[in-house]
Design a protein around this motif. Structure first.
Motif, PDB file in Angstrom:
ATOM      1  N   GLU A 148      32.882-101.036  94.639  1.00  0.00           N
ATOM      2  CA  GLU A 148      32.199-101.759  94.611  1.00  0.00           C
ATOM      3  C   GLU A 148      31.762-102.734  95.639  1.00  0.00           C
ATOM      4  O   GLU A 148      32.226-102.351  96.439  1.00  0.00           O
ATOM      5  CB  GLU A 148      33.449-103.152  94.267  1.00  0.00           C
ATOM      6  N   VAL A 149      30.233-103.234  95.476  1.00  0.00           N
ATOM      7  CA  VAL A 149      30.033-103.668  96.500  1.00  0.00           C
ATOM      8  C   VAL A 149      29.449-104.838  96.377  1.00  0.00           C
ATOM      9  O   VAL A 149      28.771-105.146  95.219  1.00  0.00           O
ATOM     10  CB  VAL A 149      28.132-103.022  97.727  1.00  0.00           C
ATOM     11  N   ILE A 150      29.248-106.185  97.027  1.00  0.00           N
ATOM     12  CA  ILE A 150      29.374-107.109  96.698  1.00  0.00           C
ATOM     13  C   ILE A 150      27.610-107.807  97.606  1.00  0.00           C
ATOM     14  O   ILE A 150      28.251-108.105  98.478  1.00  0.00           O
ATOM     15  CB  ILE A 150      30.754-108.322  97.027  1.00  0.00           C
ATOM     16  N   LEU A 151      26.632-108.536  96.766  1.00  0.00           N
ATOM     17  CA  LEU A 151      25.479-108.717  97.441  1.00  0.00           C
ATOM     18  C   LEU A 151      25.743-110.238  96.852  1.00  0.00           C
ATOM     19  O   LEU A 151      25.742-110.800  95.686  1.00  0.00           O
ATOM     20  CB  LEU A 151      24.707-107.836  96.204  1.00  0.00           C
ATOM     21  N   THR A 152      25.104-111.266  98.276  1.00  0.00           N
ATOM     22  CA  THR A 152      24.823-112.519  98.137  1.00  0.00           C
ATOM     23  C   THR A 152      23.148-112.826  98.764  1.00  0.00           C
ATOM     24  O   THR A 152      22.882-112.244  99.310  1.00  0.00           O
ATOM     25  CB  THR A 152      25.697-113.288  99.255  1.00  0.00           C
ATOM     26  N   PHE A 153      22.738-113.523  98.062  1.00  0.00           N
ATOM     27  CA  PHE A 153      21.570-114.516  98.588  1.00  0.00           C
ATOM     28  C   PHE A 153      21.260-115.804  97.980  1.00  0.00           C
ATOM     29  O   PHE A 153      21.719-116.710  96.740  1.00  0.00           O
ATOM     30  CB  PHE A 153      20.375-113.449  97.455  1.00  0.00           C
ATOM     31  N   THR A 154      20.152-116.129  98.588  1.00  0.00           N
ATOM     32  CA  THR A 154      20.067-117.567  98.004  1.00  0.00           C
ATOM     33  C   THR A 154      18.624-117.443  97.046  1.00  0.00           C
ATOM     34  O   THR A 154      17.672-117.791  98.109  1.00  0.00           O
ATOM     35  CB  THR A 154      19.841-118.837  98.895  1.00  0.00           C
ATOM     36  N   ASP A 155      18.322-117.736  96.005  1.00  0.00           N
ATOM     37  CA  ASP A 155      17.138-118.388  95.209  1.00  0.00           C
ATOM     38  C   ASP A 155      16.520-119.422  95.784  1.00  0.00           C
ATOM     39  O   ASP A 155      16.778-120.316  96.286  1.00  0.00           O
ATOM     40  CB  ASP A 155      17.159-118.250  94.003  1.00  0.00           C
ATOM     41  N   ASN A 156      14.767-118.684  96.222  1.00  0.00           N
ATOM     42  CA  ASN A 156      14.066-120.148  95.926  1.00  0.00           C
ATOM     43  C   ASN A 156      13.753-120.893  94.846  1.00  0.00           C
ATOM     44  O   ASN A 156      13.414-120.486  93.627  1.00  0.00           O
ATOM     45  CB  ASN A 156      12.477-119.210  96.764  1.00  0.00           C
ATOM     46  N   GLY A 157      14.558-122.215  95.052  1.00  0.00           N
ATOM     47  CA  GLY A 157      14.212-122.956  94.273  1.00  0.00           C
ATOM     48  C   GLY A 157      12.550-123.801  93.539  1.00  0.00           C
ATOM     49  O   GLY A 157      12.697-124.014  92.592  1.00  0.00           O
ATOM     50  N   GLU A 158      12.149-123.164  94.492  1.00  0.00           N
ATOM     51  CA  GLU A 158      10.300-123.408  94.179  1.00  0.00           C
ATOM     52  C   GLU A 158       9.204-122.823  93.384  1.00  0.00           C
ATOM     53  O   GLU A 158       8.243-122.474  93.402  1.00  0.00           O
ATOM     54  CB  GLU A 158       9.670-123.961  95.803  1.00  0.00           C
ATOM     55  N   ARG A 159      10.098-121.868  92.770  1.00  0.00           N
ATOM     56  CA  ARG A 159       9.285-120.449  91.909  1.00  0.00           C
ATOM     57  C   ARG A 159      10.020-120.044  91.267  1.00  0.00           C
ATOM     58  O   ARG A 159      11.527-120.002  91.056  1.00  0.00           O
ATOM     59  CB  ARG A 159       8.238-119.764  93.015  1.00  0.00           C
ATOM     60  N   ASP A 160       9.586-119.390  90.481  1.00  0.00           N
ATOM     61  CA  ASP A 160      10.308-118.501  88.903  1.00  0.00           C
ATOM     62  C   ASP A 160      10.494-116.998  89.730  1.00  0.00           C
ATOM     63  O   ASP A 160       9.354-116.630  89.809  1.00  0.00           O
ATOM     64  CB  ASP A 160      10.133-118.772  87.987  1.00  0.00           C
ATOM     65  N   ASP A 161      11.460-116.867  89.907  1.00  0.00           N
ATOM     66  CA  ASP A 161      11.813-115.821  90.974  1.00  0.00           C
ATOM     67  C   ASP A 161      12.269-114.632  90.024  1.00  0.00           C
ATOM     68  O   ASP A 161      13.105-114.551  89.448  1.00  0.00           O
ATOM     69  CB  ASP A 161      12.463-115.613  91.556  1.00  0.00           C
ATOM     70  N   TYR A 162      11.920-113.145  89.570  1.00  0.00           N
ATOM     71  CA  TYR A 162      12.582-111.888  90.061  1.00  0.00           C
ATOM     72  C   TYR A 162      12.768-111.211  90.649  1.00  0.00           C
ATOM     73  O   TYR A 162      12.088-110.170  91.208  1.00  0.00           O
ATOM     74  CB  TYR A 162      11.237-111.486  88.575  1.00  0.00           C
ATOM     75  N   TYR A 163      14.150-110.153  90.354  1.00  0.00           N
ATOM     76  CA  TYR A 163      14.749-109.323  91.238  1.00  0.00           C
ATOM     77  C   TYR A 163      14.928-107.833  90.637  1.00  0.00           C
ATOM     78  O   TYR A 163      14.756-107.489  89.936  1.00  0.00           O
ATOM     79  CB  TYR A 163      15.692-109.990  92.059  1.00  0.00           C
ATOM     80  N   LEU A 164      14.331-106.986  91.908  1.00  0.00           N
ATOM     81  CA  LEU A 164      13.949-105.543  91.543  1.00  0.00           C
ATOM     82  C   LEU A 164      15.617-105.574  93.236  1.00  0.00           C
ATOM     83  O   LEU A 164      15.289-105.217  93.937  1.00  0.00           O
ATOM     84  CB  LEU A 164      13.621-104.397  91.508  1.00  0.00           C
ATOM     85  N   PHE A 165      16.231-105.166  92.421  1.00  0.00           N
ATOM     86  CA  PHE A 165      17.885-104.330  93.550  1.00  0.00           C
ATOM     87  C   PHE A 165      17.947-102.323  93.489  1.00  0.00           C
ATOM     88  O   PHE A 165      18.240-102.428  92.835  1.00  0.00           O
ATOM     89  CB  PHE A 165      19.458-104.966  93.117  1.00  0.00           C
ATOM     90  N   ASP A 166      17.622-102.065  94.698  1.00  0.00           N
ATOM     91  CA  ASP A 166      17.647-101.168  94.622  1.00  0.00           C
ATOM     92  C   ASP A 166      19.055-100.206  95.785  1.00  0.00           C
ATOM     93  O   ASP A 166      19.201-100.616  96.894  1.00  0.00           O
ATOM     94  CB  ASP A 166      16.361-100.474  95.696  1.00  0.00           C
ATOM     95  N   PHE A 167      20.106 -99.696  94.737  1.00  0.00           N
ATOM     96  CA  PHE A 167      20.833 -99.551  95.128  1.00  0.00           C
ATOM     97  C   PHE A 167      21.318 -98.454  96.172  1.00  0.00           C
ATOM     98  O   PHE A 167      22.363 -97.434  96.101  1.00  0.00           O
ATOM     99  CB  PHE A 167      22.197 -99.681  94.795  1.00  0.00           C
TER     100      PHE A 167
END
Length: 277
Positions: A148-167
């Protein structure tokens, strides 16, 4: 009786060796373009733009590189054009340096000439947020060999975001901020038992738009364990690279002779983690 059983067993083992021929599905080779451009150093005045061109192949065959007649990127706002050249002959890797500002401001067009056909893709730069933390966990899903790997990040509340995670290892995941808009978000990703002890993994977060989110979501669902979404797709999933040969408007675009792959310019942040089993 024991000898008879042994003889029968040998007959069953070695007597049935007919060759079975399987008709595998075949189709004409299709152009594949890996044009996902990651921008990690936003302080550098220029960046090396690299795009890979290949052709689809039948089962059990190597993926051949594609020899393009021309490939360039145009910033339609500034009018600047970047011509890409094959860095090493017969590799299908086309690259050149360009100002970072040209990649991050204005609409971008990818133009390709291949085998008498003209291909076009359009995109805009998409920003993202950095990873707050990356650590190894202790939870498993189905067995003790998972990591298991645990990721933490803080989303930008001023826009709608889409993310791609490369593991790393061709393993990807997509996410959208619909349920954590502007919040700190944490989730776990699990590697299977093939991940050995003391292995250094590199994990990245990329900013993507909704169209690339949908495209990657389809590819991730259809990709096997050993084939990442940016290898030759096992099934035909249409990206944003269209065949515009001889067309003057959208009505005359050849919607069947498109190229596989995707053109995108994404901000990316990466971090590394040493795995301890």
């Amino acid at each position: 009786m024991k000898n008879i059983i042994i003889l029968i067993s040998c007959f069953i083992t070695f007597g049935c060796q007919d060759v079975i021929e399987v008709d595998l599905p075949t189709e004409e080779p299709r152009l594949v373009i890996d044009a996902l451009i990651r921008l990690e150093d936003m302080d550098s005045p220029s960046v090396l733009v690299q795009i890979r061109a290949s052709l689809t192949s039948s089962f059990f065959e190597e993926v051949p590189p594609a020899q393009l007649q021309e490939i360039n990127i145009t910033n339609t706002e500034s009018g600047a054009i970047l011509n890409l050249e094959e860095s090493i002959p017969d590799t299908g890797i086309y690259e050149n340096e360009w100002d970072l500002q040209e990649l991050t401001q204005g609409e971008l067009e990818l133009n390709i000439e291949y085998s008498g056909q003209t291909y076009l893709a359009k995109t805009k730069f998409v920003p993202t947020v950095p990873l707050d933390s990356l650590e190894q966990g202790t939870t498993t899903l189905f067995g003790d060999d998972e990591t298991e790997v645990i990721l933490t990040f803080t989303d930008n509340g001023e826009r709608d975001d889409y993310y791609l995670f490369d593991f790393d290892f061709g393993e990807y995941l997509v996410s959208e901020d619909e349920f954590y808009q502007g919040k700190r978000f944490q989730f776990s990703f699990f590697y299977d038992s093939k991940l050995e002890d003391d292995r250094l993994v590199t994990i990245s977060i990329l900013g993507i738009d909704q169209d690339l989110f949908n495209y990657m979501n389809q590819l991730i669902q259809q990709s096997g364990e050993d084939t990442g979404p940016f290898s030759t797709p096992a099934t035909t999933v249409k990206g944003n690279i269209v065949n515009v040969t001889g067309s003057t408007n959208n009505d005359s675009i050849d919607h069947d002779s498109f190229a596989l792959g995707y053109f995108a310019v994404c901000q990316a942040f990466s971090d590394t983690l040493l795995i301890k089993k």
